[in-house]
Design an enzyme around this catalytic site. Structure first.
Site, PDB file in Angstrom:
ATOM      1  N   GLU A   1       0.830  -1.208   0.000  1.00 57.74           N
ATOM      2  CA  GLU A   1       0.000   0.000   0.000  1.00 57.74           C
ATOM      3  C   GLU A   1       0.868   1.263   0.000  1.00 57.74           C
ATOM      4  O   GLU A   1       0.474   2.287  -0.559  1.00 57.74           O
ATOM      5  CB  GLU A   1      -0.925   0.020   1.214  1.00 57.74           C
ATOM      6  CG  GLU A   1      -1.991  -1.064   1.177  1.00 57.74           C
ATOM      7  CD  GLU A   1      -2.884  -1.022   2.384  1.00 57.74           C
ATOM      8  OE1 GLU A   1      -4.019  -0.516   2.258  1.00 57.74           O
ATOM      9  OE2 GLU A   1      -2.455  -1.483   3.463  1.00 57.74           O
TER      10      GLU A   1
ATOM     11  N   TYR B   1     -11.184  28.373   2.466  1.00 56.81           N
ATOM     12  CA  TYR B   1     -11.214  26.936   2.182  1.00 56.81           C
ATOM     13  C   TYR B   1     -10.147  26.498   1.194  1.00 56.81           C
ATOM     14  O   TYR B   1      -9.809  25.322   1.144  1.00 56.81           O
ATOM     15  CB  TYR B   1     -12.606  26.453   1.760  1.00 56.81           C
ATOM     16  CG  TYR B   1     -13.254  27.191   0.616  1.00 56.81           C
ATOM     17  CD1 TYR B   1     -12.904  26.935  -0.694  1.00 56.81           C
ATOM     18  CD2 TYR B   1     -14.262  28.121   0.861  1.00 56.81           C
ATOM     19  CE1 TYR B   1     -13.518  27.596  -1.738  1.00 56.81           C
ATOM     20  CE2 TYR B   1     -14.881  28.791  -0.174  1.00 56.81           C
ATOM     21  CZ  TYR B   1     -14.503  28.530  -1.467  1.00 56.81           C
ATOM     22  OH  TYR B   1     -15.104  29.179  -2.511  1.00 56.81           O
TER      23      TYR B   1
ATOM     24  N   GLU C   1      -7.175   6.790  10.349  1.00 50.10           N
ATOM     25  CA  GLU C   1      -7.558   7.508  11.564  1.00 50.10           C
ATOM     26  C   GLU C   1      -6.484   8.533  11.943  1.00 50.10           C
ATOM     27  O   GLU C   1      -6.789   9.660  12.339  1.00 50.10           O
ATOM     28  CB  GLU C   1      -7.763   6.531  12.731  1.00 50.10           C
ATOM     29  CG  GLU C   1      -8.922   5.589  12.571  1.00 50.10           C
ATOM     30  CD  GLU C   1      -8.577   4.270  11.863  1.00 50.10           C
ATOM     31  OE1 GLU C   1      -7.672   4.259  10.994  1.00 50.10           O
ATOM     32  OE2 GLU C   1      -9.221   3.254  12.176  1.00 50.10           O
TER      33      GLU C   1
ATOM     34  N   LYS D   1     -10.945   5.073   1.593  1.00 48.66           N
ATOM     35  CA  LYS D   1      -9.948   4.395   0.751  1.00 48.66           C
ATOM     36  C   LYS D   1     -10.757   3.679  -0.327  1.00 48.66           C
ATOM     37  O   LYS D   1     -11.531   2.764  -0.041  1.00 48.66           O
ATOM     38  CB  LYS D   1      -9.137   3.392   1.572  1.00 48.66           C
ATOM     39  CG  LYS D   1      -8.034   2.698   0.779  1.00 48.66           C
ATOM     40  CD  LYS D   1      -7.294   1.660   1.600  1.00 48.66           C
ATOM     41  CE  LYS D   1      -6.352   2.327   2.566  1.00 48.66           C
ATOM     42  NZ  LYS D   1      -5.402   1.363   3.176  1.00 48.66           N
TER      43      LYS D   1
END
Length: 125
Positions: free
Chosen positions: A22, A54, A73, A99
């Site tokens: 990954e 933003y 997380e 993901k």
């Protein structure tokens, strides 16, 4: 009064995950960020200095997503903390990171984490 800025389905290629491949191959992620803050000065003034920029928040998200991590997380927490440090007028943050191609069996849209952070201020002096 609550007012929000919402960044929706920001698509970023990144290299997060526990598996070694990954971090080599990477995949696409979708980031959604909801920011609750007072936007009413901007309603009246029409001045960028009266609101949360933003475009700068988008840069924070891209910078944090570029740092490889094992866990979504962890990435989400870094994004929330950095956004809040840059905009202390925020009262609530919510982030969802998806993901889109997790290395698991089965066909799916993706796997997501969602974190919420309510900011309480100590008003006593």
């Amino acid at each position: 009064m609550n007012s929000k800025i919402i960044i929706e389905d920001l698509r970023i290629y990144a290299y997060h995950g526990v598996l070694p491949e990954e971090k080599i191959i990477g995949t696409w992620y979708l980031v959604n960020l909801e920011i609750t803050t007072d936007l009413w000065n901007a309603v009246e003034s029409d001045a960028l200095s009266s609101t949360l920029n933003y475009a700068e928040v988008n840069e924070i998200i891209h910078r944090e997503m570029a740092i490889p991590s094992k866990l979504m997380e962890h990435v989400g927490g870094r994004i929330l903390n950095t956004v809040y440090q840059n905009y202390p007028g925020i009262t609530f943050l919510k982030i969802k990171i998806t993901k889109t191609n997790p290395p698991m069996k089965g066909e799916m849209k993706g796997v997501s984490i969602e974190l919420e952070k309510k900011i309480t201020r100590n008003t006593s002096k």
